[in-house]
Scaffold this active site. Structure first.
Site, PDB file in Angstrom:
ATOM      1  N   GLU A  49       0.832  -1.213   0.000  1.00  0.00           N
ATOM      2  CA  GLU A  49       0.000   0.000   0.000  1.00  0.00           C
ATOM      3  C   GLU A  49       0.862   1.258   0.000  1.00  0.00           C
ATOM      4  O   GLU A  49       2.092   1.192   0.114  1.00  0.00           O
ATOM      5  CB  GLU A  49      -0.942  -0.051   1.214  1.00  0.00           C
ATOM      6  CG  GLU A  49      -1.885  -1.255   1.110  1.00  0.00           C
ATOM      7  CD  GLU A  49      -2.908  -1.333   2.232  1.00  0.00           C
ATOM      8  OE1 GLU A  49      -2.767  -0.608   3.243  1.00  0.00           O
ATOM      9  OE2 GLU A  49      -3.840  -2.136   2.082  1.00  0.00           O
ATOM     10  N   GLU A  60      -1.712 -10.220  -5.993  1.00  0.00           N
ATOM     11  CA  GLU A  60      -1.759 -11.008  -7.231  1.00  0.00           C
ATOM     12  C   GLU A  60      -0.887 -10.358  -8.306  1.00  0.00           C
ATOM     13  O   GLU A  60      -0.081 -11.026  -8.965  1.00  0.00           O
ATOM     14  CB  GLU A  60      -3.196 -11.095  -7.776  1.00  0.00           C
ATOM     15  CG  GLU A  60      -4.155 -11.850  -6.891  1.00  0.00           C
ATOM     16  CD  GLU A  60      -4.853 -10.969  -5.872  1.00  0.00           C
ATOM     17  OE1 GLU A  60      -4.229 -10.006  -5.367  1.00  0.00           O
ATOM     18  OE2 GLU A  60      -6.023 -11.236  -5.581  1.00  0.00           O
TER      19      GLU A  60
END
Ligand code: THU
Length: 143
Positions: A49, A60
């Site tokens: 993040e 992913e």
């Protein structure tokens, strides 16, 4: 194509293990992903993040970026584990819409997504179930 349960187990363990490296100080939702190539190598990724929220990347896509950077283009299966950081996943984490589209660039309809809660609790889905009627390069040709 037969996939041994050993191979699946290894992929699941890799997703759960790498999840500990997730960088999620804003959502506190930690995700780990382990991607299996056709030549049976495993690449892992975590969500990362950013203080500027949209800049962050999902686990992913980090796993795909690692594999693509190593020259891999052909993929069998991905295992994903996500949930409150520092705890075992409560639910089955599903890939976001952006990740589904990203995967469809490189993966066939039968590409398998394992959503993992623990070593022995997971759900198996195919990409075509998660992204039916995908937009693909074939549509860019027009006519
Ligand atoms: N996230 C993933 O990494 N993968 C998913 O499949 C769903 C969501 C991340 C993005 C963000 O860092 C956090 O989980 C909460 O949305």
């Amino acid at each position: 194509m037969i996939r041994s349960s050993d191979e699946i187990q290894k992929l699941i363990s890799a997703a759960l293990k790498i999840r500990k490296n997730s960088y999620a100080p804003y959502s506190h939702y930690a995700v780990g992903a382990a991607l299996l190539t056709h030549d049976r190598k495993i690449y892992t990724g975590v969500n990362a993040e950013n203080s500027s929220y949209p800049v962050g990347i999902c686990a992913e896509r980090s796993a795909f970026a690692a594999a693509l950077s190593d020259g891999k283009r052909s993929f069998r299966m991905i295992a994903i584990a996500g949930g409150k950081a520092g705890e075992q996943p409560e639910g089955y984490c599903m890939p976001c819409g952006m990740c589904r589209q990203f995967m469809s660039e490189f993966c066939a309809e039968n590409f398998v997504i394992l959503s993992v809660r623990s070593e022995d609790d997971f759900k198996s889905l195919k990409l075509k179930e998660l992204l039916p009627y995908a937009f693909g390069f074939d549509l860019l040709d027009g006519d």
